[in-house]
Write a protein that holds these residues in place. Sequence first.
Motif, PDB file in Angstrom:
ATOM      1  N   TYR A  31       0.812  -1.228   0.000  1.00 25.04           N
ATOM      2  CA  TYR A  31       0.000   0.000   0.000  1.00 25.04           C
ATOM      3  C   TYR A  31       0.847   1.281   0.000  1.00 25.04           C
ATOM      4  O   TYR A  31       0.304   2.384   0.000  1.00 25.04           O
ATOM      5  CB  TYR A  31      -0.883   0.070   1.255  1.00 25.04           C
ATOM      6  CG  TYR A  31      -1.943  -0.985   1.413  1.00 25.04           C
ATOM      7  CD1 TYR A  31      -2.494  -1.644   0.337  1.00 25.04           C
ATOM      8  CD2 TYR A  31      -2.429  -1.292   2.679  1.00 25.04           C
ATOM      9  CE1 TYR A  31      -3.480  -2.606   0.520  1.00 25.04           C
ATOM     10  CE2 TYR A  31      -3.416  -2.252   2.868  1.00 25.04           C
ATOM     11  CZ  TYR A  31      -3.935  -2.902   1.786  1.00 25.04           C
ATOM     12  OH  TYR A  31      -4.915  -3.840   1.975  1.00 25.04           O
ATOM     13  N   VAL A  66       3.417   0.342   8.454  1.00 31.21           N
ATOM     14  CA  VAL A  66       2.906   0.983   9.668  1.00 31.21           C
ATOM     15  C   VAL A  66       3.534   0.320  10.895  1.00 31.21           C
ATOM     16  O   VAL A  66       4.224  -0.703  10.777  1.00 31.21           O
ATOM     17  CB  VAL A  66       1.354   0.943   9.712  1.00 31.21           C
ATOM     18  CG1 VAL A  66       0.765   1.847   8.635  1.00 31.21           C
ATOM     19  CG2 VAL A  66       0.830  -0.474   9.573  1.00 31.21           C
ATOM     20  N   CYS A  91      -1.779   1.955  12.771  1.00 30.80           N
ATOM     21  CA  CYS A  91      -2.916   1.240  12.180  1.00 30.80           C
ATOM     22  C   CYS A  91      -4.091   1.377  13.154  1.00 30.80           C
ATOM     23  O   CYS A  91      -4.041   0.807  14.252  1.00 30.80           O
ATOM     24  CB  CYS A  91      -2.559  -0.223  11.960  1.00 30.80           C
ATOM     25  SG  CYS A  91      -4.000  -1.243  11.554  1.00 30.80           S
ATOM     26  N   PRO A  92      -5.134   2.115  12.761  1.00 31.71           N
ATOM     27  CA  PRO A  92      -6.278   2.297  13.663  1.00 31.71           C
ATOM     28  C   PRO A  92      -6.882   0.970  14.123  1.00 31.71           C
ATOM     29  O   PRO A  92      -7.324   0.859  15.260  1.00 31.71           O
ATOM     30  CB  PRO A  92      -7.283   3.098  12.826  1.00 31.71           C
ATOM     31  CG  PRO A  92      -6.487   3.713  11.728  1.00 31.71           C
ATOM     32  CD  PRO A  92      -5.276   2.847  11.510  1.00 31.71           C
ATOM     33  N   MET A  93      -6.877  -0.043  13.262  1.00 29.62           N
ATOM     34  CA  MET A  93      -7.440  -1.332  13.688  1.00 29.62           C
ATOM     35  C   MET A  93      -6.592  -1.956  14.812  1.00 29.62           C
ATOM     36  O   MET A  93      -7.140  -2.501  15.772  1.00 29.62           O
ATOM     37  CB  MET A  93      -7.532  -2.316  12.524  1.00 29.62           C
ATOM     38  CG  MET A  93      -7.841  -3.731  12.996  1.00 29.62           C
ATOM     39  SD  MET A  93      -8.569  -4.798  11.798  1.00 29.62           S
ATOM     40  CE  MET A  93      -7.340  -4.890  10.562  1.00 29.62           C
ATOM     41  N   ASN A 119      -1.964  -7.420  12.594  1.00 32.06           N
ATOM     42  CA  ASN A 119      -2.320  -6.002  12.804  1.00 32.06           C
ATOM     43  C   ASN A 119      -2.736  -5.795  14.268  1.00 32.06           C
ATOM     44  O   ASN A 119      -3.874  -5.471  14.583  1.00 32.06           O
ATOM     45  CB  ASN A 119      -3.501  -5.591  11.906  1.00 32.06           C
ATOM     46  CG  ASN A 119      -3.229  -5.763  10.433  1.00 32.06           C
ATOM     47  OD1 ASN A 119      -2.602  -6.739  10.027  1.00 32.06           O
ATOM     48  ND2 ASN A 119      -3.709  -4.844   9.625  1.00 32.06           N
ATOM     49  N   CYS A 177     -11.002  -2.610  10.150  1.00 26.35           N
ATOM     50  CA  CYS A 177     -10.183  -1.606   9.459  1.00 26.35           C
ATOM     51  C   CYS A 177     -11.141  -0.543   8.917  1.00 26.35           C
ATOM     52  O   CYS A 177     -12.013  -0.870   8.106  1.00 26.35           O
ATOM     53  CB  CYS A 177      -9.417  -2.261   8.309  1.00 26.35           C
ATOM     54  SG  CYS A 177      -8.808  -1.028   7.126  1.00 26.35           S
ATOM     55  N   PRO A 178     -10.977   0.718   9.331  1.00 25.11           N
ATOM     56  CA  PRO A 178     -11.924   1.740   8.880  1.00 25.11           C
ATOM     57  C   PRO A 178     -11.971   1.871   7.352  1.00 25.11           C
ATOM     58  O   PRO A 178     -13.016   2.208   6.789  1.00 25.11           O
ATOM     59  CB  PRO A 178     -11.399   3.037   9.511  1.00 25.11           C
ATOM     60  CG  PRO A 178     -10.461   2.611  10.591  1.00 25.11           C
ATOM     61  CD  PRO A 178      -9.950   1.245  10.237  1.00 25.11           C
ATOM     62  N   ILE A 179     -10.857   1.600   6.696  1.00 23.89           N
ATOM     63  CA  ILE A 179     -10.804   1.791   5.227  1.00 23.89           C
ATOM     64  C   ILE A 179     -11.586   0.666   4.533  1.00 23.89           C
ATOM     65  O   ILE A 179     -12.428   0.924   3.673  1.00 23.89           O
ATOM     66  CB  ILE A 179      -9.327   1.837   4.745  1.00 23.89           C
ATOM     67  CG1 ILE A 179      -8.674   3.130   5.218  1.00 23.89           C
ATOM     68  CG2 ILE A 179      -9.223   1.764   3.230  1.00 23.89           C
ATOM     69  CD1 ILE A 179      -7.972   3.063   6.517  1.00 23.89           C
ATOM     70  N   HIS A 180     -11.317  -0.571   4.903  1.00 22.33           N
ATOM     71  CA  HIS A 180     -12.001  -1.692   4.252  1.00 22.33           C
ATOM     72  C   HIS A 180     -13.453  -1.804   4.695  1.00 22.33           C
ATOM     73  O   HIS A 180     -14.334  -2.168   3.916  1.00 22.33           O
ATOM     74  CB  HIS A 180     -11.265  -3.006   4.545  1.00 22.33           C
ATOM     75  CG  HIS A 180      -9.953  -3.118   3.836  1.00 22.33           C
ATOM     76  ND1 HIS A 180      -8.788  -2.578   4.328  1.00 22.33           N
ATOM     77  CD2 HIS A 180      -9.623  -3.695   2.652  1.00 22.33           C
ATOM     78  CE1 HIS A 180      -7.803  -2.817   3.489  1.00 22.33           C
ATOM     79  NE2 HIS A 180      -8.278  -3.503   2.457  1.00 22.33           N
ATOM     80  N   GLU A 205     -10.585  -8.056   4.938  1.00 17.56           N
ATOM     81  CA  GLU A 205     -10.959  -7.017   5.906  1.00 17.56           C
ATOM     82  C   GLU A 205     -12.264  -6.312   5.500  1.00 17.56           C
ATOM     83  O   GLU A 205     -12.788  -5.493   6.260  1.00 17.56           O
ATOM     84  CB  GLU A 205      -9.838  -5.981   6.046  1.00 17.56           C
ATOM     85  CG  GLU A 205      -8.604  -6.519   6.754  1.00 17.56           C
ATOM     86  CD  GLU A 205      -7.436  -5.531   6.749  1.00 17.56           C
ATOM     87  OE1 GLU A 205      -7.641  -4.349   6.437  1.00 17.56           O
ATOM     88  OE2 GLU A 205      -6.307  -5.953   7.066  1.00 17.56           O
ATOM     89  N   CYS A 265      -5.561   4.496   2.842  1.00 18.40           N
ATOM     90  CA  CYS A 265      -5.100   4.454   4.235  1.00 18.40           C
ATOM     91  C   CYS A 265      -4.064   5.566   4.412  1.00 18.40           C
ATOM     92  O   CYS A 265      -2.940   5.473   3.904  1.00 18.40           O
ATOM     93  CB  CYS A 265      -4.469   3.097   4.547  1.00 18.40           C
ATOM     94  SG  CYS A 265      -3.766   3.017   6.205  1.00 18.40           S
ATOM     95  N   MET A 268      -0.600   4.614   5.649  1.00 12.32           N
ATOM     96  CA  MET A 268       0.264   3.930   4.680  1.00 12.32           C
ATOM     97  C   MET A 268       0.863   4.911   3.662  1.00 12.32           C
ATOM     98  O   MET A 268       1.778   4.553   2.931  1.00 12.32           O
ATOM     99  CB  MET A 268      -0.540   2.860   3.944  1.00 12.32           C
ATOM    100  CG  MET A 268      -0.718   1.594   4.748  1.00 12.32           C
ATOM    101  SD  MET A 268       0.827   0.658   4.779  1.00 12.32           S
ATOM    102  CE  MET A 268       0.288  -0.826   5.617  1.00 12.32           C
TER     103      MET A 268
HETATM  104 FE1  SF4 Z   1      -4.598  -0.688   9.323  1.00 11.51          FE
HETATM  105 FE2  SF4 Z   1      -6.530  -0.724   7.507  1.00 11.51          FE
HETATM  106 FE3  SF4 Z   1      -4.458   0.901   7.170  1.00 11.51          FE
HETATM  107 FE4  SF4 Z   1      -4.153  -1.756   6.918  1.00 11.51          FE
HETATM  108  S1  SF4 Z   1      -5.362  -0.427   5.605  1.00 11.51           S
HETATM  109  S2  SF4 Z   1      -2.810  -0.324   8.022  1.00 11.51           S
HETATM  110  S3  SF4 Z   1      -5.589  -2.486   8.463  1.00 11.51           S
HETATM  111  S4  SF4 Z   1      -5.977   0.999   8.823  1.00 11.51           S
END
Ligand code: SF4
Length: 310
Positions: A31, A66, A91-93, A119, A177-180, A205, A265, A268
Amino acid sequence: MNDNNRDIEALSKKVRKLLKDKNAILLAHNYQIPEVQDVADICGDSLELSIKASKTEADIIVFCGVHFMAETAAILSPDKTVLLPVVSAGCPMADMITARQLQKKKSEMPDAVIVSYVNTTAEVKAESDMCCTSANAVSVARSIDREKRIYMTPDRNLAQYTLKTSGRNITWWNGYCPIHNNLTAGQVKKVKAENPGALLLAHPECPPEVLDLADEVKSTSGMLSFVKNSEKTEFIIGTETGIIHPLKKANPGKRFIPADPAMICVDMKKTRLEDIIISIQEMRHVIKVPEEIRVRAKTAVERMLAVPVD
Ligand code: SF4
Ligand code: 13P
């Protein structure tokens, strides 16, 4: 120098020279921004990068990803210096469960096998029996005695996908994961209708209703190898959009459509060539894990690495 005037070639050369002078290796997640992927020794998914980090002969590992990824490298290679160029890349998750919360959960279900996604923080790994990544979660679950209860942290979507695919007795922490997790079935149906010939590849995710629409569910590197071996030429990509750079590079004749261009993300995307240069020159930011935690976390990561992927 403003952004448009950056000399990517000169900066990349400088990175490569510094890496050579210091006997360092540069690992980058799929990413990362293109200039970082292009200068790296190895690009990969979390599993590939963990394996590489456990085997390298280099003295220094520069991790462009990350925080939990650099931490995993530090867990596996305590005698090496692990650098994370931008220390705020998190990584927020991974921050959705703490070691204390997991300890409480374990006291409620003492017989369960705890499987934590990579993660997670080192402290959470240390409280876990095994780790998994998106590439091997199903194989990890299948490696566990069929009679056992499995508790997965922190990603509820990966856990539900693993339950469905492995048929094991799995419950989970309510992280995501907020993005997925923001990818909706409605958005996916719209993009599928606009691109009727394209295959949908989705990351585990993503929410279950999105995965139900997918032709293939894959980790980021799983997507790369699937596309390379596929006779199809159009793919809708249900993951962070950074993966489209290596997909295009490896498959010039094929077309890639983001399932949602908003899947970015921010963490990333923080690392640039300038950050890598400063990181190597000034040896920062060194990622270290306290020994008592590292040893327990290492057991969980090594149990995962010992599982053959189906
Ligand atoms: Fe974390 Fe989602 Fe970013 Fe991967 S894409 S680093 S799981 S927030
Ligand atoms: P993989 O590259 O292992 O599929 O992981 C995706 C991810 O979200 C890493 O943060």
